[in-house]
Every structure is written in structure tokens, then in C-alpha cells.
Design a protein around this motif. Structure first.
Motif, PDB file in Angstrom:
ATOM      1  N   LEU A 221       0.855  -1.172   0.011  1.00 32.83           N
ATOM      2  CA  LEU A 221       0.101  -0.172  -0.004  1.00 32.83           C
ATOM      3  C   LEU A 221       0.904   1.350  -0.059  1.00 32.83           C
ATOM      4  O   LEU A 221       0.516   2.149  -0.663  1.00 32.83           O
ATOM      5  N   LEU A 222       1.980   1.328   0.800  1.00 35.67           N
ATOM      6  CA  LEU A 222       2.748   2.377   0.893  1.00 35.67           C
ATOM      7  C   LEU A 222       3.476   2.763  -0.467  1.00 35.67           C
ATOM      8  O   LEU A 222       3.357   3.943  -0.803  1.00 35.67           O
ATOM      9  N   LYS A 223       4.119   1.666  -1.136  1.00 32.94           N
ATOM     10  CA  LYS A 223       4.070   2.004  -2.662  1.00 32.94           C
ATOM     11  C   LYS A 223       3.143   2.732  -3.450  1.00 32.94           C
ATOM     12  O   LYS A 223       3.258   3.443  -4.302  1.00 32.94           O
ATOM     13  N   ALA A 224       1.963   2.073  -3.171  1.00 34.46           N
ATOM     14  CA  ALA A 224       1.039   2.629  -4.287  1.00 34.46           C
ATOM     15  C   ALA A 224       0.460   3.797  -4.042  1.00 34.46           C
ATOM     16  O   ALA A 224       0.036   4.688  -4.887  1.00 34.46           O
ATOM     17  N   ALA A 225       0.502   4.233  -2.663  1.00 32.70           N
ATOM     18  CA  ALA A 225       0.294   5.522  -2.265  1.00 32.70           C
ATOM     19  C   ALA A 225       0.923   6.719  -2.907  1.00 32.70           C
ATOM     20  O   ALA A 225       0.324   7.754  -3.278  1.00 32.70           O
ATOM     21  N   THR A 226       2.201   6.396  -3.812  1.00 30.96           N
ATOM     22  CA  THR A 226       2.729   7.446  -4.384  1.00 30.96           C
ATOM     23  C   THR A 226       3.224   7.249  -5.974  1.00 30.96           C
ATOM     24  O   THR A 226       3.836   7.461  -6.618  1.00 30.96           O
ATOM     25  N   ALA A 227       2.542   5.902  -6.185  1.00 27.58           N
ATOM     26  CA  ALA A 227       2.800   5.339  -7.648  1.00 27.58           C
ATOM     27  C   ALA A 227       1.893   6.238  -8.629  1.00 27.58           C
ATOM     28  O   ALA A 227       0.785   6.799  -8.263  1.00 27.58           O
ATOM     29  N   SER A 228       2.669   6.683  -9.934  1.00 26.56           N
ATOM     30  CA  SER A 228       2.270   7.662 -10.443  1.00 26.56           C
ATOM     31  C   SER A 228       0.773   7.121 -11.210  1.00 26.56           C
ATOM     32  O   SER A 228      -0.043   7.893 -11.439  1.00 26.56           O
ATOM     33  N   LYS A 229       0.532   5.993 -11.371  1.00 26.27           N
ATOM     34  CA  LYS A 229      -0.688   5.310 -12.246  1.00 26.27           C
ATOM     35  C   LYS A 229      -1.888   5.841 -11.206  1.00 26.27           C
ATOM     36  O   LYS A 229      -3.015   5.822 -11.869  1.00 26.27           O
ATOM     37  N   TRP A 230      -1.720   5.910  -9.787  1.00 28.17           N
ATOM     38  CA  TRP A 230      -2.944   6.393  -9.056  1.00 28.17           C
ATOM     39  C   TRP A 230      -3.039   7.613  -8.387  1.00 28.17           C
ATOM     40  O   TRP A 230      -3.810   8.074  -8.006  1.00 28.17           O
ATOM     41  N   ARG A 231      -1.754   8.315  -8.614  1.00 31.20           N
ATOM     42  CA  ARG A 231      -1.657   9.460  -7.881  1.00 31.20           C
ATOM     43  C   ARG A 231      -2.988  10.529  -8.324  1.00 31.20           C
ATOM     44  O   ARG A 231      -3.276  11.126  -7.374  1.00 31.20           O
ATOM     45  N   LYS A 232      -2.843  10.870  -9.371  1.00 33.62           N
ATOM     46  CA  LYS A 232      -3.941  12.018  -9.758  1.00 33.62           C
ATOM     47  C   LYS A 232      -5.501  11.591  -9.291  1.00 33.62           C
ATOM     48  O   LYS A 232      -6.116  12.513  -9.214  1.00 33.62           O
ATOM     49  N   TYR A 233      -5.570  10.262  -9.477  1.00 38.52           N
ATOM     50  CA  TYR A 233      -6.937   9.858  -8.962  1.00 38.52           C
ATOM     51  C   TYR A 233      -6.900   9.907  -7.598  1.00 38.52           C
ATOM     52  O   TYR A 233      -8.400  10.285  -6.932  1.00 38.52           O
ATOM     53  N   LEU A 234      -5.983   9.684  -6.997  1.00 37.86           N
ATOM     54  CA  LEU A 234      -6.267  10.037  -5.283  1.00 37.86           C
ATOM     55  C   LEU A 234      -6.298  11.314  -4.981  1.00 37.86           C
ATOM     56  O   LEU A 234      -6.883  11.798  -4.096  1.00 37.86           O
ATOM     57  N   GLN A 235      -5.666  12.246  -5.624  1.00 40.12           N
ATOM     58  CA  GLN A 235      -5.683  13.626  -5.324  1.00 40.12           C
ATOM     59  C   GLN A 235      -7.167  14.262  -5.855  1.00 40.12           C
ATOM     60  O   GLN A 235      -7.531  15.189  -5.109  1.00 40.12           O
ATOM     61  N   SER A 236      -7.723  13.839  -6.875  1.00 42.94           N
ATOM     62  CA  SER A 236      -8.938  14.124  -7.491  1.00 42.94           C
ATOM     63  C   SER A 236     -10.065  13.621  -6.588  1.00 42.94           C
ATOM     64  O   SER A 236     -11.292  13.703  -6.779  1.00 42.94           O
ATOM     65  N   LYS A 237      -9.827  12.747  -5.639  1.00 41.34           N
ATOM     66  CA  LYS A 237     -10.907  12.109  -4.895  1.00 41.34           C
ATOM     67  C   LYS A 237     -11.767  11.254  -5.441  1.00 41.34           C
ATOM     68  O   LYS A 237     -12.844  10.781  -5.054  1.00 41.34           O
ATOM     69  N   LYS A 238     -11.391  10.639  -6.710  1.00 38.49           N
ATOM     70  CA  LYS A 238     -11.959   9.526  -7.419  1.00 38.49           C
ATOM     71  C   LYS A 238     -11.544   8.208  -6.756  1.00 38.49           C
ATOM     72  O   LYS A 238     -12.099   7.119  -7.339  1.00 38.49           O
ATOM     73  N   LEU A 239     -10.805   7.959  -5.969  1.00 38.80           N
ATOM     74  CA  LEU A 239     -10.145   6.699  -5.789  1.00 38.80           C
ATOM     75  C   LEU A 239      -9.644   6.362  -4.214  1.00 38.80           C
ATOM     76  O   LEU A 239      -9.361   7.378  -3.577  1.00 38.80           O
ATOM     77  N   VAL A 240     -10.080   5.333  -3.649  1.00 33.09           N
ATOM     78  CA  VAL A 240      -9.531   5.082  -2.508  1.00 33.09           C
ATOM     79  C   VAL A 240      -8.803   3.586  -2.623  1.00 33.09           C
ATOM     80  O   VAL A 240      -9.304   2.774  -3.065  1.00 33.09           O
ATOM     81  N   LEU A 241      -7.582   3.455  -1.869  1.00 29.15           N
ATOM     82  CA  LEU A 241      -6.956   2.194  -1.922  1.00 29.15           C
ATOM     83  C   LEU A 241      -6.848   1.832  -0.249  1.00 29.15           C
ATOM     84  O   LEU A 241      -6.428   2.691   0.609  1.00 29.15           O
ATOM     85  N   ILE A 242      -7.147   0.690  -0.066  1.00 30.21           N
ATOM     86  CA  ILE A 242      -7.017   0.170   1.428  1.00 30.21           C
ATOM     87  C   ILE A 242      -6.486  -1.072   1.596  1.00 30.21           C
ATOM     88  O   ILE A 242      -6.401  -1.917   0.522  1.00 30.21           O
ATOM     89  N   SER A 243      -5.852  -1.484   2.398  1.00 27.50           N
ATOM     90  CA  SER A 243      -5.263  -2.699   2.764  1.00 27.50           C
ATOM     91  C   SER A 243      -5.340  -3.109   4.440  1.00 27.50           C
ATOM     92  O   SER A 243      -5.331  -2.267   5.501  1.00 27.50           O
ATOM     93  N   SER A 244      -6.014  -4.195   4.800  1.00 22.59           N
ATOM     94  CA  SER A 244      -5.943  -4.830   6.042  1.00 22.59           C
ATOM     95  C   SER A 244      -4.598  -5.123   6.703  1.00 22.59           C
ATOM     96  O   SER A 244      -4.285  -5.578   7.811  1.00 22.59           O
TER      97      SER A 244
END
Length: 353
Positions: A221-244
Motif C-alpha cells: 500500500l505504501l508504494k501504491a500511495a505514491t505510484a504515478s498511475k494512481w496519484r492523480k486519481y487519489l488527489q482528485s478524490k476519485k479513488l481510495v486504496l485500502i489494505s488490512s
């Protein structure tokens, strides 16, 4: 011998580190800290050290705590009293084990500080933003903690879980893209595992078409938090990534299998794009869903994959692309009622359980 100046600097450095840890820990209330200590790794586990409680172990212990009017934070103040009454029927949750894992506050503070810098937050079962569909279905085996990045509000929206193999051909990829784009048009949330193959294709296709997605990860999850493929969608609040699993956890087959149930139970319906009968996480997850009656299961009928054929033969709903209306996907999904879960619904599930 140290000079008084050197010693004074050393003491001040230790105090600053201690204050920093205390500040970090104070971002979370005592109960959240207790849940984290009881259930979470803060680094790669070392040989011989006590392991945090599994989700099943935590559920068993938390339920007992609630029945005896304790909360997890009671262990900070009434440890001897609680442990004088607690007797684990499985013999796994011992006083020594609890004492060791509760003694990791410094490690917790350092880890939380590192994760927070990358935008990682923590939610527990007592928090209102915790996925309520999942909690209703899994109850006492719901993960005690989810780590995440992105828009927490998406976790309450349900949606369509799109599931399939990592290795897919062009036909499966095109089918997945079409479904995800249609979901985006109809404001249907995509829920998937953020892994290569069907998962990633479904999520990125929906997001690029203006839709939303929940990615439930088994590792990294930590790597995904800064991955370029997800970053703009995380910033635009269109995406959430979670892990238990703790944010730096590496890939584990066991963890990947365990998170399958979280994908299904966070969604409202599920669609299997491609599965191989008798093997792989897609097959195992679909089978587990059917055994527990979590959500309606649809299967891509155009695929000749052995798992697809077997799932259809065992009662899964046939699914294919349509163009009957602008909102055809919602119409298809709504025709199948939610199954009667093996867990009776309860509005009284205690937030600490």
C-alpha cells in the motif's frame, strides 16, 4: 567520559524523539492505539517475536472484551484484571503474547509517522467511515484495522466488484474496459484488488472515464500511495486504496487469498471476468462468496475459461455486454436480489467488536 554539554544534547535528542512519538500516537485515541498494537505489524516480522492477533483471533478476543464491558484500551489500565478473567479456548492469546505486542508503542509511533508522511491513514471498526457493508457481512471476522489513502467516503458506496485473473488476453481486457467505462457512465463504483490483469484494467478504465474505484490491496500500500498511475486519481478524490495488512507488507499468497472476502463484501454485486476452475484467487474468492451468500455473482458468459463454465453451472448469473439503454448495467444488476446472507443482519454490532 561525556562532557556535560554532550550529555545534555543527548538527553535533549532523546526527549525530542520521545515527544515526537507521543505526538504521533496522540493523533489516535487510546482505543485505536490499542487496536493497532493488538492487530498490526509495524515492520517485517522477526523470528521468535510475538505475532499480533489475526483477524479471527482479534474478533474472538474483542467480542469477549465487549461481553465483559471492556474495550481494547482497558488493557492499558486494567491488564491484570482483564487477564485474570480471560481464558482463550484456543490457547493462543496468552498474557505473555498480549504483554509483548502491547509493548510496541515506540515502534508504532515511528511507523505511523512514516506512513502518515505518504498520506496513509488508519480506520478501525469503531469508525463511521469503516466499510459498513463489509462489517455487516463479516461481523466478528471483519479486519480490526484498514490502512488507506484517498477518499474514505467511497467506502460506503458499494458498487460492482470486477474480478479476474492476472493473465488475460485481448478479449478479456476489452470486455473489462467496456464494463468499467459503462460503470463510470452510470456512476457505479468499481471495487477490485488493484493487482495486474483484470483488477487494474477495471479500475484504471473506470477512473480514466471519470468514474470512481476502491482498490483493496493485499500488499505494498505504501508504494501504491505514491505510484504515478494512481496519484492523480487519489488527489482528485476519485479513488481510495485500502489494505488490512500493514502498508509495507510484501506479497503473500495467504494475504491475497484472505483479502478476497473484503473485495466481495465491500461491493453490492460481483462480476467474474475470467477464472480457472479449481485454482487461483479468482476461483477461490468466487467459491467463498457463493458459500457465504455475500453478494450476487455474475460471470462473463462469453469466456470459455473452465472456471467461468463451472461457476455458471453452479448457479452464477450469466452476464454479457448490452446496449439496451443508457443505464443497462444498473438494470442488469438490479434484477438479481441480494442473497440472504448466512450472517443475520444486525444493527447492534458494537463498534468495538
Amino acid at each position: 567520559m561525556w562532557s556535560s554539554i554532550s550529555y545534555g544534547c543527548y538527553v535533549n535528542e532523546i526527549k525530542l524523539k520521545s515527544d515526537k512519538l507521543n505526538t504521533q500516537n496522540n493523533l489516535y485515541n487510546e482505543n485505536t492505539q490499542a487496536v493497532l498494537l493488538l492487530s498490526t505489524f509495524f515492520s517485517k516480522p522477526k523470528k521468535g517475536e510475538a505475532r499480533p492477533l489475526t483477524a479471527i483471533e482479534y474478533g474472538r478476543f474483542a467480542r469477549w472484551l465487549h461481553e465483559f464491558n471492556y474495550t481494547p484500551s482497558s488493557l492499558f489500565h486494567q491488564f491484570d484484571e482483564v487477564l485474570s478473567k480471560w481464558k482463550d479456548p484456543k490457547g493462543k492469546i496468552t498474557a505473555d503474547r498480549l504483554s509483548e505486542i502491547l509493548g510496541r508503542k515506540a515502534a508504532m509511533g515511528l511507523a505511523l509517522e512514516k506512513w502518515q508522511r505518504a498520506g496513509v491513514w488508519v480506520i478501525t471498526r469503531q469508525d463511521s467511515v469503516y466499510p459498513q457493508l463489509l462489517k455487516k457481512q463479516l461481523r466478528y471476522i471483519s479486519p480490526p484495522v484498514f490502512f488507506g489513502v484517498g477518499n474514505k467516503g467511497l467506502l460506503q458506496q458499494g458498487g460492482l466488484a470486477v474480478i479476474g485473473s492476472r493473465g488475460i488476453d485481448e478479449i478479456d481486457e476489452e470486455f473489462t474496459k467496456n464494463i468499467a467505462i459503462q460503470a463510470a457512465k452510470e456512476n457505479i463504483n468499481i471495487v477490485s484488488g488493484a493487482a495486474q490483469g483484470v483488477d487494474e484494467t477495471a479500475m484504471l478504465s473506470s477512473l480514466s472515464a471519470g468514474g470512481t474505484a476502491i482498490g483493496i490491496m493485499a500488499d505494498s500500500l505504501l508504494k501504491a500511495a505514491t505510484a504515478s498511475k494512481w496519484r492523480k486519481y487519489l488527489q482528485s478524490k476519485k479513488l481510495v486504496l485500502i489494505s488490512s495488512f500493514y502498508p509495507e507488507a510484501g506479497f503473500s499468497v495467504g494475504n491475497a487469498m484472505a483479502r478476497n472476502k473484503y473485495i466481495y463484501t465491500t461491493a453490492s454485486s460481483a462480476l467474474v471476468v475470467r477464472a480457472d476452475e479449481g485454482k487461483g484467487g479468482t476461483w477461490a474468492g468466487a467459491k467463498e462468496n457463493n458459500e457465504n451468500n455475500w453478494v450476487p455473482l455474475f460471470v462473463n458468459r462469453r469466456s470459455n475459461a473452465s472456471g467461468n463454465i463451472a461457476l455458471l453451472a453452479h448457479g452464477a448469473y450469466s452476464f454479457e455486454l448490452q446496449k439496451t439503454s443508457e443505464a443497462w448495467l444498473a438494470e442488469v444488476l438490479s434484477k438479481v436480489p441480494a442473497p440472504e446472507s448466512n450472517n443475520s443482519p444486525s444493527n447492534s454490532l458494537n463498534l468495538f467488536e
